[in-house]
Design an enzyme around this catalytic site. Sequence first.
Site, PDB file in Angstrom:
ATOM      1  CE  LYS A 160      -1.732   3.075   1.846  1.00 56.88           C
ATOM      2  NZ  LYS A 160      -1.463   4.476   1.367  1.00 56.88           N
ATOM      3  CD  GLU A 235      13.418   1.286   9.787  1.00 59.38           C
ATOM      4  OE1 GLU A 235      13.952   2.315  10.239  1.00 59.38           O
ATOM      5  OE2 GLU A 235      13.860   0.140   9.990  1.00 59.38           O
ATOM      6  CB  CYS A 269      13.474   9.522   7.797  1.00 57.03           C
ATOM      7  SG  CYS A 269      14.498   8.448   6.798  1.00 57.03           S
ATOM      8  CD  GLU A 366      10.019  13.533  10.807  1.00 55.31           C
ATOM      9  OE1 GLU A 366       8.893  13.043  11.010  1.00 55.31           O
ATOM     10  OE2 GLU A 366      10.942  12.911  10.241  1.00 55.31           O
TER      11      GLU A 366
HETATM   12  P1  NAD Z   1       2.598   8.957   6.955  1.00 55.83           P
HETATM   13  O1  NAD Z   1       2.741   8.284   8.269  1.00 55.83           O
HETATM   14  O2  NAD Z   1       1.620  10.043   6.827  1.00 55.83           O
HETATM   15  O3  NAD Z   1       2.214   7.887   5.827  1.00 55.83           O
HETATM   16  C1  NAD Z   1       3.008   6.767   5.562  1.00 55.83           C
HETATM   17  C2  NAD Z   1       2.141   5.682   4.951  1.00 55.83           C
HETATM   18  O4  NAD Z   1       1.208   5.245   5.936  1.00 55.83           O
HETATM   19  C3  NAD Z   1       1.303   6.131   3.755  1.00 55.83           C
HETATM   20  O5  NAD Z   1       1.270   5.099   2.802  1.00 55.83           O
HETATM   21  C4  NAD Z   1      -0.070   6.343   4.371  1.00 55.83           C
HETATM   22  O6  NAD Z   1      -1.114   6.183   3.447  1.00 55.83           O
HETATM   23  C5  NAD Z   1      -0.099   5.230   5.396  1.00 55.83           C
HETATM   24  N1  NAD Z   1      -1.039   5.426   6.502  1.00 55.83           N
HETATM   25  C6  NAD Z   1      -1.503   6.587   7.028  1.00 55.83           C
HETATM   26  N2  NAD Z   1      -2.360   6.328   8.039  1.00 55.83           N
HETATM   27  C7  NAD Z   1      -2.443   4.988   8.162  1.00 55.83           C
HETATM   28  C8  NAD Z   1      -3.166   4.116   9.026  1.00 55.83           C
HETATM   29  N3  NAD Z   1      -3.972   4.581   9.974  1.00 55.83           N
HETATM   30  N4  NAD Z   1      -3.003   2.792   8.871  1.00 55.83           N
HETATM   31  C9  NAD Z   1      -2.167   2.296   7.932  1.00 55.83           C
HETATM   32  N5  NAD Z   1      -1.477   3.074   7.083  1.00 55.83           N
HETATM   33  C10 NAD Z   1      -1.599   4.408   7.193  1.00 55.83           C
HETATM   34  O7  NAD Z   1       4.062   9.436   6.543  1.00 55.83           O
HETATM   35  P2  NAD Z   1       4.512  10.243   5.224  1.00 55.83           P
HETATM   36  O8  NAD Z   1       4.094  11.648   5.358  1.00 55.83           O
HETATM   37  O9  NAD Z   1       4.124   9.489   4.007  1.00 55.83           O
HETATM   38  O10 NAD Z   1       6.101  10.128   5.362  1.00 55.83           O
HETATM   39  C11 NAD Z   1       6.865  10.990   6.124  1.00 55.83           C
HETATM   40  C12 NAD Z   1       7.292  10.328   7.415  1.00 55.83           C
HETATM   41  O11 NAD Z   1       7.992   9.130   7.140  1.00 55.83           O
HETATM   42  C13 NAD Z   1       8.257  11.185   8.207  1.00 55.83           C
HETATM   43  O12 NAD Z   1       7.933  11.114   9.568  1.00 55.83           O
HETATM   44  C14 NAD Z   1       9.599  10.512   7.940  1.00 55.83           C
HETATM   45  O13 NAD Z   1      10.591  10.747   8.911  1.00 55.83           O
HETATM   46  C15 NAD Z   1       9.201   9.082   7.870  1.00 55.83           C
HETATM   47  N6  NAD Z   1      10.212   8.294   7.167  1.00 55.83           N
HETATM   48  C16 NAD Z   1      10.988   7.439   7.895  1.00 55.83           C
HETATM   49  C17 NAD Z   1      11.985   6.699   7.284  1.00 55.83           C
HETATM   50  C18 NAD Z   1      12.829   5.740   8.072  1.00 55.83           C
HETATM   51  O14 NAD Z   1      13.406   4.826   7.469  1.00 55.83           O
HETATM   52  N7  NAD Z   1      12.958   5.890   9.381  1.00 55.83           N
HETATM   53  C19 NAD Z   1      12.189   6.833   5.909  1.00 55.83           C
HETATM   54  C20 NAD Z   1      11.379   7.739   5.194  1.00 55.83           C
HETATM   55  C21 NAD Z   1      10.386   8.443   5.841  1.00 55.83           C
END
Ligand code: NAD
Length: 476
Positions: A160, A235, A269, A366
Amino acid sequence: MTTATATFESLNPSTGEVIETFPRSGAAEVDRAVEKSRAAWEGWRLVPAPERGNILFRFAQILERSKPELSDLMTREMGKVKAEAGGDVQEAIDMSYYMGGEGRRLFGQTTPSELRDKFQMSIRMPVGVVGAITPWNFPIAIPAWKLTPALVCGNTVVLKPAEDTPLLAQRFVDLLHEAGLPQDVVQVVHGYGEEAGDALVRHPDVPIITFTGSRETGVAVTKAAADRLKHVHLELGGKNAIIVMDDADLDLAVDGITWSAFGTAGQRCTAASRVIVHRDVYDALQQRLVARAEQMKIGAPWEDDTEIGPVINEAAVEKIHSYTEIGVDEGAKLLTGGERVEGHGFYYRPTVFAEVEPGMRIAQEEIFGPTTALIPVGSFEEAVLAANSVEFGLSSSIFTRDVNKAFKAMRDLQTGIMYVNAGTTGAEVHLPFGGMKQTGNGHREAGQAALEVFTEWKSVYVDYSGKLQRAQIDNQ
Ligand code: NAD
Protein backbone atom coordinates in the site's frame (compact mmCIF):
# COMPACT_ATOMS: atom_id res chain seq x y z
CA MET A 1 -5.29 -3.05 -10.05
CA THR A 2 -8.45 -2.97 -7.98
CA THR A 3 -12.05 -2.45 -8.98
CA ALA A 4 -12.79 0.40 -6.60
CA THR A 5 -14.96 3.08 -8.17
CA ALA A 6 -13.82 5.96 -5.97
CA THR A 7 -10.56 7.52 -7.09
CA PHE A 8 -7.82 9.91 -6.01
CA GLU A 9 -5.34 11.95 -7.99
CA SER A 10 -1.58 12.03 -8.08
CA LEU A 11 -0.32 15.61 -8.52
CA ASN A 12 2.88 17.15 -9.81
CA PRO A 13 4.06 19.17 -6.77
CA SER A 14 5.87 21.69 -8.97
CA THR A 15 2.75 22.68 -10.85
CA GLY A 16 -0.22 21.25 -8.95
CA GLU A 17 -1.31 19.51 -12.16
CA VAL A 18 -2.91 16.07 -12.11
CA ILE A 19 -0.56 13.31 -13.29
CA GLU A 20 -2.90 10.33 -13.09
CA THR A 21 -5.98 9.04 -11.30
CA PHE A 22 -5.91 5.92 -9.13
CA PRO A 23 -8.51 3.71 -7.48
CA ARG A 24 -9.23 4.62 -3.88
CA SER A 25 -9.35 1.10 -2.56
CA GLY A 26 -10.83 -0.06 0.71
CA ALA A 27 -11.26 -3.23 2.72
CA ALA A 28 -12.88 -5.22 -0.12
CA GLU A 29 -9.93 -4.67 -2.47
CA VAL A 30 -7.48 -5.46 0.32
CA ASP A 31 -9.37 -8.71 1.04
CA ARG A 32 -9.12 -9.78 -2.58
CA ALA A 33 -5.41 -8.96 -2.80
CA VAL A 34 -4.60 -10.77 0.44
CA GLU A 35 -6.55 -13.84 -0.63
CA LYS A 36 -4.55 -14.05 -3.85
CA SER A 37 -1.33 -13.33 -2.00
CA ARG A 38 -2.00 -16.07 0.50
CA ALA A 39 -2.63 -18.58 -2.31
CA ALA A 40 0.50 -17.45 -4.16
CA TRP A 41 2.58 -17.88 -1.02
CA GLU A 42 1.99 -21.62 -1.00
CA GLY A 43 3.90 -21.83 -4.27
CA TRP A 44 6.40 -19.02 -3.80
CA ARG A 45 7.75 -20.29 -0.47
CA LEU A 46 8.78 -23.50 -2.23
CA VAL A 47 10.65 -21.79 -5.08
CA PRO A 48 14.36 -22.31 -4.34
CA ALA A 49 15.80 -19.15 -2.82
CA PRO A 50 18.55 -18.84 -5.51
CA GLU A 51 15.79 -18.79 -8.13
CA ARG A 52 13.96 -16.08 -6.19
CA GLY A 53 17.24 -14.21 -6.06
CA ASN A 54 17.71 -14.54 -9.82
CA ILE A 55 14.44 -12.69 -10.35
CA LEU A 56 15.80 -9.88 -8.18
CA PHE A 57 18.99 -9.78 -10.27
CA ARG A 58 16.88 -9.43 -13.40
CA PHE A 59 14.82 -6.76 -11.63
CA ALA A 60 18.01 -4.85 -10.77
CA GLN A 61 19.02 -4.94 -14.44
CA ILE A 62 15.60 -3.70 -15.52
CA LEU A 63 15.82 -0.91 -12.95
CA GLU A 64 19.24 0.07 -14.34
CA ARG A 65 17.74 0.27 -17.80
CA SER A 66 14.72 2.19 -16.50
CA LYS A 67 16.70 4.57 -14.30
CA PRO A 68 16.32 7.61 -16.59
CA GLU A 69 12.58 7.06 -17.00
CA LEU A 70 11.95 6.45 -13.29
CA SER A 71 14.13 9.40 -12.24
CA ASP A 72 12.30 11.71 -14.60
CA LEU A 73 8.95 10.47 -13.34
CA MET A 74 10.14 11.00 -9.77
CA THR A 75 10.99 14.63 -10.46
CA ARG A 76 7.42 15.05 -11.66
CA GLU A 77 5.42 12.99 -9.20
CA MET A 78 7.45 13.52 -6.02
CA GLY A 79 9.51 16.64 -6.76
CA LYS A 80 12.98 15.31 -5.97
CA VAL A 81 15.69 17.04 -8.03
CA LYS A 82 17.23 15.05 -10.85
CA ALA A 83 20.47 13.86 -9.21
CA GLU A 84 18.65 12.85 -6.04
CA ALA A 85 15.94 11.05 -8.00
CA GLY A 86 18.70 9.09 -9.73
CA GLY A 87 20.14 8.29 -6.29
CA ASP A 88 16.75 7.04 -5.10
CA VAL A 89 16.53 4.63 -8.04
CA GLN A 90 20.19 3.62 -7.61
CA GLU A 91 19.47 2.66 -4.02
CA ALA A 92 16.77 0.29 -5.28
CA ILE A 93 19.21 -1.15 -7.84
CA ASP A 94 21.86 -1.70 -5.18
CA MET A 95 19.36 -3.25 -2.80
CA SER A 96 18.00 -5.59 -5.47
CA TYR A 97 21.49 -6.85 -6.31
CA TYR A 98 22.32 -7.23 -2.63
CA MET A 99 19.13 -9.14 -1.82
CA GLY A 100 19.41 -11.14 -5.05
CA GLY A 101 22.73 -12.43 -3.73
CA GLU A 102 21.05 -13.30 -0.46
CA GLY A 103 19.18 -16.00 -2.36
CA ARG A 104 22.40 -18.04 -2.24
CA ARG A 105 23.07 -17.30 1.43
CA LEU A 106 20.15 -16.88 3.83
CA PHE A 107 22.54 -18.37 6.34
CA GLY A 108 21.38 -20.19 9.39
CA GLN A 109 23.54 -21.91 11.96
CA THR A 110 24.68 -25.45 12.57
CA THR A 111 25.88 -26.21 16.07
CA PRO A 112 27.22 -29.30 17.79
CA SER A 113 24.76 -31.23 19.92
CA GLU A 114 25.32 -32.03 23.55
CA LEU A 115 24.29 -35.61 22.70
CA ARG A 116 25.94 -38.21 20.48
CA ASP A 117 24.63 -38.98 16.99
CA LYS A 118 22.48 -35.90 16.82
CA PHE A 119 22.55 -33.02 14.34
CA GLN A 120 21.05 -29.57 14.75
CA MET A 121 20.63 -26.38 12.81
CA SER A 122 18.57 -23.23 12.60
CA ILE A 123 16.94 -22.27 9.31
CA ARG A 124 15.14 -19.15 8.14
CA MET A 125 11.47 -19.55 7.25
CA PRO A 126 9.30 -17.02 5.43
CA VAL A 127 6.56 -15.43 7.50
CA GLY A 128 3.74 -15.34 4.91
CA VAL A 129 1.88 -12.41 3.39
CA VAL A 130 3.73 -9.17 4.14
CA GLY A 131 1.71 -5.96 4.32
CA ALA A 132 4.07 -3.18 3.21
CA ILE A 133 3.08 0.44 3.80
CA THR A 134 5.40 3.09 2.40
CA PRO A 135 5.80 6.89 2.41
CA TRP A 136 6.29 9.15 -0.59
CA ASN A 137 9.73 10.61 0.14
CA PHE A 138 11.78 7.67 -1.22
CA PRO A 139 9.16 6.37 -3.62
CA ILE A 140 11.35 3.74 -5.32
CA ALA A 141 14.06 3.11 -2.71
CA ILE A 142 11.76 2.34 0.23
CA PRO A 143 9.59 -0.17 -1.64
CA ALA A 144 12.88 -1.83 -2.65
CA TRP A 145 14.14 -1.85 0.96
CA LYS A 146 11.01 -3.72 1.97
CA LEU A 147 10.06 -5.86 -1.00
CA THR A 148 13.40 -7.28 -2.09
CA PRO A 149 14.29 -8.85 1.28
CA ALA A 150 10.69 -9.93 1.85
CA LEU A 151 10.63 -11.70 -1.52
CA VAL A 152 14.01 -13.37 -1.39
CA CYS A 153 13.06 -14.78 2.00
CA GLY A 154 10.01 -16.44 0.42
CA ASN A 155 7.20 -14.10 1.47
CA THR A 156 4.55 -12.61 -0.77
CA VAL A 157 3.70 -8.91 -0.51
CA VAL A 158 0.71 -6.60 -0.69
CA LEU A 159 2.04 -3.05 -1.04
CA LYS A 160 0.00 0.00 0.00
CA PRO A 161 2.09 2.92 -1.24
CA ALA A 162 1.72 6.55 -0.21
CA GLU A 163 -1.17 8.34 -1.85
CA ASP A 164 1.19 11.07 -3.12
CA THR A 165 3.33 8.73 -5.26
CA PRO A 166 1.10 5.94 -6.58
CA LEU A 167 2.41 6.03 -10.14
CA LEU A 168 6.00 5.37 -9.10
CA ALA A 169 4.85 2.49 -6.90
CA GLN A 170 2.83 1.06 -9.76
CA ARG A 171 5.85 1.28 -12.09
CA PHE A 172 8.00 -0.40 -9.44
CA VAL A 173 5.62 -3.34 -9.15
CA ASP A 174 5.10 -3.58 -12.93
CA LEU A 175 8.87 -3.87 -13.38
CA LEU A 176 9.04 -6.63 -10.75
CA HIS A 177 6.48 -8.55 -12.79
CA GLU A 178 8.47 -7.85 -15.94
CA ALA A 179 11.49 -9.41 -14.20
CA GLY A 180 9.52 -12.65 -13.89
CA LEU A 181 7.83 -12.40 -10.53
CA PRO A 182 4.45 -14.16 -10.59
CA GLN A 183 1.62 -11.60 -10.61
CA ASP A 184 0.10 -12.47 -7.26
CA VAL A 185 3.42 -12.66 -5.41
CA VAL A 186 3.51 -8.87 -5.33
CA GLN A 187 0.38 -6.78 -5.63
CA VAL A 188 -0.24 -3.12 -5.10
CA VAL A 189 -3.38 -1.70 -3.50
CA HIS A 190 -3.72 2.05 -3.94
CA GLY A 191 -5.66 4.19 -1.53
CA TYR A 192 -5.61 6.20 1.64
CA GLY A 193 -3.86 5.12 4.80
CA GLU A 194 -6.92 5.19 7.04
CA GLU A 195 -8.82 3.04 4.52
CA ALA A 196 -6.68 0.63 2.48
CA GLY A 197 -3.69 0.90 4.85
CA ASP A 198 -5.72 0.22 7.97
CA ALA A 199 -7.54 -2.70 6.32
CA LEU A 200 -4.18 -4.25 5.42
CA VAL A 201 -2.86 -3.81 8.95
CA ARG A 202 -5.95 -5.47 10.44
CA HIS A 203 -6.27 -8.30 7.93
CA PRO A 204 -6.14 -11.67 9.72
CA ASP A 205 -4.13 -13.33 6.94
CA VAL A 206 -1.35 -10.73 7.02
CA PRO A 207 0.97 -11.81 9.86
CA ILE A 208 3.56 -9.10 9.34
CA ILE A 209 3.44 -5.39 8.64
CA THR A 210 6.46 -3.41 7.50
CA PHE A 211 5.76 0.28 7.82
CA THR A 212 7.72 3.44 7.09
CA GLY A 213 6.14 6.77 7.88
CA SER A 214 5.49 9.18 10.69
CA ARG A 215 5.67 8.35 14.37
CA GLU A 216 1.95 9.05 14.84
CA THR A 217 0.95 6.61 12.12
CA GLY A 218 3.45 4.08 13.42
CA VAL A 219 1.73 4.13 16.80
CA ALA A 220 -1.70 3.73 15.14
CA VAL A 221 -0.41 0.80 13.07
CA THR A 222 1.08 -0.86 16.15
CA LYS A 223 -2.20 -0.56 18.05
CA ALA A 224 -4.26 -1.85 15.13
CA ALA A 225 -1.94 -4.86 14.76
CA ALA A 226 -1.79 -5.64 18.46
CA ASP A 227 -4.95 -7.71 18.79
CA ARG A 228 -3.50 -10.35 16.48
CA LEU A 229 0.03 -10.03 17.85
CA LYS A 230 1.39 -9.33 14.40
CA HIS A 231 5.02 -8.70 13.71
CA VAL A 232 5.32 -4.96 13.20
CA HIS A 233 8.42 -3.43 11.68
CA LEU A 234 8.53 0.36 12.03
CA GLU A 235 10.82 2.97 10.47
CA LEU A 236 9.62 6.35 11.73
CA GLY A 237 10.67 9.95 12.01
CA GLY A 238 13.86 11.72 12.93
CA LYS A 239 15.12 14.95 14.46
CA ASN A 240 18.68 14.54 13.40
CA ALA A 241 21.55 16.71 14.58
CA ILE A 242 24.88 17.65 13.11
CA ILE A 243 27.43 18.67 15.73
CA VAL A 244 30.07 21.16 14.59
CA MET A 245 33.00 21.37 17.00
CA ASP A 246 35.41 24.31 17.26
CA ASP A 247 38.14 22.33 15.45
CA ALA A 248 35.93 21.38 12.48
CA ASP A 249 36.67 22.10 8.84
CA LEU A 250 33.90 24.70 8.49
CA ASP A 251 33.63 24.59 4.71
CA LEU A 252 33.20 20.85 4.85
CA ALA A 253 30.65 21.24 7.62
CA VAL A 254 28.65 23.76 5.58
CA ASP A 255 28.70 21.34 2.62
CA GLY A 256 27.40 18.57 4.88
CA ILE A 257 24.72 20.74 6.49
CA THR A 258 23.50 22.09 3.16
CA TRP A 259 23.19 18.62 1.68
CA SER A 260 21.54 17.15 4.76
CA ALA A 261 19.22 20.01 5.72
CA PHE A 262 18.04 21.17 2.30
CA GLY A 263 18.46 18.11 0.06
CA THR A 264 15.07 16.65 -0.96
CA ALA A 265 13.76 19.97 0.39
CA GLY A 266 14.40 18.62 3.90
CA GLN A 267 11.95 15.77 3.41
CA ARG A 268 14.23 12.96 4.45
CA CYS A 269 13.84 10.99 7.64
CA THR A 270 17.58 11.60 8.08
CA ALA A 271 17.40 15.35 7.36
CA ALA A 272 19.60 17.53 9.55
CA SER A 273 16.95 19.68 11.17
CA ARG A 274 19.30 20.67 14.00
CA VAL A 275 22.87 21.95 13.88
CA ILE A 276 24.59 22.05 17.24
CA VAL A 277 27.52 24.43 16.98
CA HIS A 278 30.40 25.26 19.30
CA ARG A 279 30.18 28.96 20.24
CA ASP A 280 33.73 29.65 19.03
CA VAL A 281 32.74 28.93 15.42
CA TYR A 282 29.05 29.81 15.66
CA ASP A 283 29.16 33.20 13.92
CA ALA A 284 31.43 32.02 11.12
CA LEU A 285 29.34 28.95 10.50
CA GLN A 286 26.02 30.75 10.50
CA GLN A 287 27.27 33.36 8.01
CA ARG A 288 28.54 30.72 5.59
CA LEU A 289 25.41 28.61 5.92
CA VAL A 290 23.05 31.50 5.33
CA ALA A 291 25.07 32.64 2.32
CA ARG A 292 24.90 29.12 0.90
CA ALA A 293 21.16 28.73 1.58
CA GLU A 294 20.42 32.01 -0.18
CA GLN A 295 22.43 30.97 -3.24
CA MET A 296 20.58 27.70 -3.76
CA LYS A 297 18.66 27.53 -6.99
CA ILE A 298 15.00 26.78 -6.41
CA GLY A 299 13.10 25.54 -9.43
CA ALA A 300 11.59 22.72 -11.44
CA PRO A 301 13.24 19.50 -10.25
CA TRP A 302 13.63 18.10 -13.76
CA GLU A 303 15.95 20.95 -14.73
CA ASP A 304 19.65 20.14 -14.45
CA ASP A 305 20.77 23.03 -12.25
CA THR A 306 17.90 23.01 -9.73
CA GLU A 307 19.09 22.43 -6.18
CA ILE A 308 15.78 22.68 -4.31
CA GLY A 309 12.52 21.37 -5.68
CA PRO A 310 9.04 21.59 -4.22
CA VAL A 311 7.75 19.96 -1.06
CA ILE A 312 5.18 17.27 -1.56
CA ASN A 313 1.84 19.08 -1.27
CA GLU A 314 -0.03 22.10 0.03
CA ALA A 315 -0.46 20.58 3.48
CA ALA A 316 3.33 20.22 3.72
CA VAL A 317 3.84 23.91 2.86
CA GLU A 318 1.35 24.84 5.57
CA LYS A 319 2.95 22.56 8.15
CA ILE A 320 6.45 23.86 7.41
CA HIS A 321 5.25 27.45 7.59
CA SER A 322 3.45 26.81 10.85
CA TYR A 323 6.82 25.77 12.31
CA THR A 324 8.36 29.02 11.07
CA GLU A 325 5.70 30.85 13.07
CA ILE A 326 6.28 28.61 16.07
CA GLY A 327 10.03 29.30 15.90
CA VAL A 328 9.52 33.05 15.78
CA ASP A 329 7.00 32.87 18.64
CA GLU A 330 9.45 30.82 20.70
CA GLY A 331 12.05 33.57 20.35
CA ALA A 332 14.40 31.93 17.87
CA LYS A 333 16.03 34.25 15.32
CA LEU A 334 14.97 33.70 11.71
CA LEU A 335 18.13 34.23 9.65
CA THR A 336 16.83 33.41 6.19
CA GLY A 337 13.86 31.85 4.41
CA GLY A 338 10.70 31.38 6.40
CA GLU A 339 8.32 31.83 3.49
CA ARG A 340 6.82 29.98 0.58
CA VAL A 341 7.93 30.79 -2.94
CA GLU A 342 5.04 32.52 -4.64
CA GLY A 343 3.74 31.08 -7.89
CA HIS A 344 2.68 27.60 -8.92
CA GLY A 345 3.42 24.52 -6.91
CA PHE A 346 4.45 23.80 -3.37
CA TYR A 347 7.78 25.53 -2.81
CA TYR A 348 9.33 26.70 0.45
CA ARG A 349 12.57 28.64 0.87
CA PRO A 350 15.51 27.09 2.73
CA THR A 351 15.09 28.34 6.27
CA VAL A 352 17.67 28.81 9.01
CA PHE A 353 16.89 29.67 12.62
CA ALA A 354 19.60 30.83 15.05
CA GLU A 355 19.71 31.14 18.84
CA VAL A 356 17.62 28.02 19.21
CA GLU A 357 17.33 26.35 22.61
CA PRO A 358 17.35 22.53 22.62
CA GLY A 359 13.91 22.40 24.25
CA MET A 360 12.12 24.60 21.72
CA ARG A 361 9.51 22.89 19.55
CA ILE A 362 11.46 23.66 16.37
CA ALA A 363 14.35 21.73 17.94
CA GLN A 364 12.20 18.84 19.14
CA GLU A 365 9.54 18.10 16.51
CA GLU A 366 9.96 16.75 13.01
CA ILE A 367 9.19 19.54 10.52
CA PHE A 368 9.95 17.57 7.35
CA GLY A 369 10.86 20.60 5.30
CA PRO A 370 13.91 22.72 4.43
CA THR A 371 14.21 24.18 7.93
CA THR A 372 17.16 23.83 10.24
CA ALA A 373 17.81 25.14 13.73
CA LEU A 374 21.24 26.34 14.93
CA ILE A 375 21.81 25.56 18.59
CA PRO A 376 24.88 27.16 20.26
CA VAL A 377 26.83 25.12 22.84
CA GLY A 378 30.00 25.60 24.84
CA SER A 379 31.48 22.09 24.96
CA PHE A 380 31.44 18.61 23.48
CA GLU A 381 29.50 17.29 26.47
CA GLU A 382 26.84 19.98 26.07
CA ALA A 383 26.59 19.16 22.37
CA VAL A 384 25.98 15.46 23.02
CA LEU A 385 23.40 16.29 25.68
CA ALA A 386 21.53 18.56 23.28
CA ALA A 387 21.76 16.03 20.43
CA ASN A 388 20.27 13.30 22.63
CA SER A 389 17.49 15.49 24.06
CA VAL A 390 14.86 14.45 21.49
CA GLU A 391 12.45 11.52 21.36
CA PHE A 392 13.82 10.32 18.00
CA GLY A 393 17.11 8.50 17.40
CA LEU A 394 17.67 8.01 13.70
CA SER A 395 20.82 9.75 12.47
CA SER A 396 23.53 12.06 13.79
CA SER A 397 26.88 13.45 12.78
CA ILE A 398 29.90 15.25 14.14
CA PHE A 399 32.39 17.45 12.36
CA THR A 400 35.68 17.43 14.26
CA ARG A 401 39.36 16.80 13.62
CA ASP A 402 39.79 15.32 17.10
CA VAL A 403 39.74 11.53 16.90
CA ASN A 404 38.93 11.22 20.60
CA LYS A 405 35.80 13.35 20.25
CA ALA A 406 34.82 11.42 17.13
CA PHE A 407 35.01 8.11 18.98
CA LYS A 408 33.21 9.47 22.04
CA ALA A 409 30.44 10.76 19.77
CA MET A 410 30.24 7.35 18.09
CA ARG A 411 29.71 5.84 21.53
CA ASP A 412 27.42 8.44 23.09
CA LEU A 413 25.05 9.69 20.38
CA GLN A 414 21.77 7.81 20.72
CA THR A 415 21.04 7.15 17.04
CA GLY A 416 20.93 4.09 14.83
CA ILE A 417 23.11 5.77 12.19
CA MET A 418 26.06 8.05 12.86
CA TYR A 419 28.53 9.89 10.64
CA VAL A 420 31.92 11.46 11.27
CA ASN A 421 32.81 14.43 9.06
CA ALA A 422 29.78 13.93 6.82
CA GLY A 423 26.15 15.03 7.00
CA THR A 424 23.31 12.95 8.47
CA THR A 425 22.30 11.32 5.23
CA GLY A 426 24.10 8.86 2.96
CA ALA A 427 23.31 5.33 4.11
CA GLU A 428 24.45 2.39 2.00
CA VAL A 429 22.32 -0.69 1.45
CA HIS A 430 24.52 -3.28 3.12
CA LEU A 431 24.49 -1.82 6.63
CA PRO A 432 21.46 -1.79 8.93
CA PHE A 433 19.22 1.25 8.51
CA GLY A 434 16.93 2.49 11.24
CA GLY A 435 16.77 4.30 14.51
CA MET A 436 16.87 4.03 18.26
CA LYS A 437 14.26 5.43 20.66
CA GLN A 438 10.96 6.44 19.05
CA THR A 439 12.25 6.23 15.50
CA GLY A 440 11.25 2.60 15.51
CA ASN A 441 10.66 -0.53 17.52
CA GLY A 442 14.09 -2.09 17.44
CA HIS A 443 14.11 -3.54 13.94
CA ARG A 444 16.36 -2.46 11.12
CA GLU A 445 15.98 -2.23 7.39
CA ALA A 446 18.66 -3.16 4.79
CA GLY A 447 21.72 -5.36 5.08
CA GLN A 448 21.54 -8.62 6.99
CA ALA A 449 19.28 -6.96 9.55
CA ALA A 450 16.39 -6.94 7.08
CA LEU A 451 16.40 -10.73 7.03
CA GLU A 452 15.51 -10.71 10.71
CA VAL A 453 12.34 -8.81 9.87
CA PHE A 454 11.18 -11.05 7.06
CA THR A 455 11.96 -14.52 8.43
CA GLU A 456 11.16 -16.66 11.41
CA TRP A 457 13.81 -18.92 12.89
CA LYS A 458 13.15 -22.64 13.00
CA SER A 459 15.51 -24.79 15.05
CA VAL A 460 15.70 -28.37 13.80
CA TYR A 461 17.10 -31.34 15.74
CA VAL A 462 17.82 -34.64 13.95
CA ASP A 463 18.60 -37.63 16.13
CA TYR A 464 20.29 -40.48 14.26
CA SER A 465 21.18 -42.58 17.31
CA GLY A 466 18.16 -44.86 16.95
CA LYS A 467 17.21 -44.45 20.60
CA LEU A 468 15.49 -41.85 22.74
CA GLN A 469 18.07 -39.32 23.93
CA ARG A 470 16.90 -36.70 26.37
CA ALA A 471 18.55 -33.30 26.22
CA GLN A 472 19.77 -31.92 29.55
CA ILE A 473 19.33 -35.39 31.13
CA ASP A 474 21.13 -38.10 29.18
CA ASN A 475 24.31 -36.09 28.78
CA GLN A 476 24.97 -35.92 32.53
P1 NAD B 1 2.60 8.96 6.96
O1 NAD B 1 2.74 8.28 8.27
O2 NAD B 1 1.62 10.04 6.83
O3 NAD B 1 2.21 7.89 5.83
C1 NAD B 1 3.01 6.77 5.56
C2 NAD B 1 2.14 5.68 4.95
O4 NAD B 1 1.21 5.24 5.94
C3 NAD B 1 1.30 6.13 3.76
O5 NAD B 1 1.27 5.10 2.80
C4 NAD B 1 -0.07 6.34 4.37
O6 NAD B 1 -1.11 6.18 3.45
C5 NAD B 1 -0.10 5.23 5.40
N1 NAD B 1 -1.04 5.43 6.50
C6 NAD B 1 -1.50 6.59 7.03
N2 NAD B 1 -2.36 6.33 8.04
C7 NAD B 1 -2.44 4.99 8.16
C8 NAD B 1 -3.17 4.12 9.03
N3 NAD B 1 -3.97 4.58 9.97
N4 NAD B 1 -3.00 2.79 8.87
C9 NAD B 1 -2.17 2.30 7.93
N5 NAD B 1 -1.48 3.07 7.08
C10 NAD B 1 -1.60 4.41 7.19
O7 NAD B 1 4.06 9.44 6.54
P2 NAD B 1 4.51 10.24 5.22
O8 NAD B 1 4.09 11.65 5.36
O9 NAD B 1 4.12 9.49 4.01
O10 NAD B 1 6.10 10.13 5.36
C11 NAD B 1 6.86 10.99 6.12
C12 NAD B 1 7.29 10.33 7.41
O11 NAD B 1 7.99 9.13 7.14
C13 NAD B 1 8.26 11.19 8.21
O12 NAD B 1 7.93 11.11 9.57
C14 NAD B 1 9.60 10.51 7.94
O13 NAD B 1 10.59 10.75 8.91
C15 NAD B 1 9.20 9.08 7.87
N6 NAD B 1 10.21 8.29 7.17
C16 NAD B 1 10.99 7.44 7.90
C17 NAD B 1 11.98 6.70 7.28
C18 NAD B 1 12.83 5.74 8.07
O14 NAD B 1 13.41 4.83 7.47
N7 NAD B 1 12.96 5.89 9.38
C19 NAD B 1 12.19 6.83 5.91
C20 NAD B 1 11.38 7.74 5.19
C21 NAD B 1 10.39 8.44 5.84
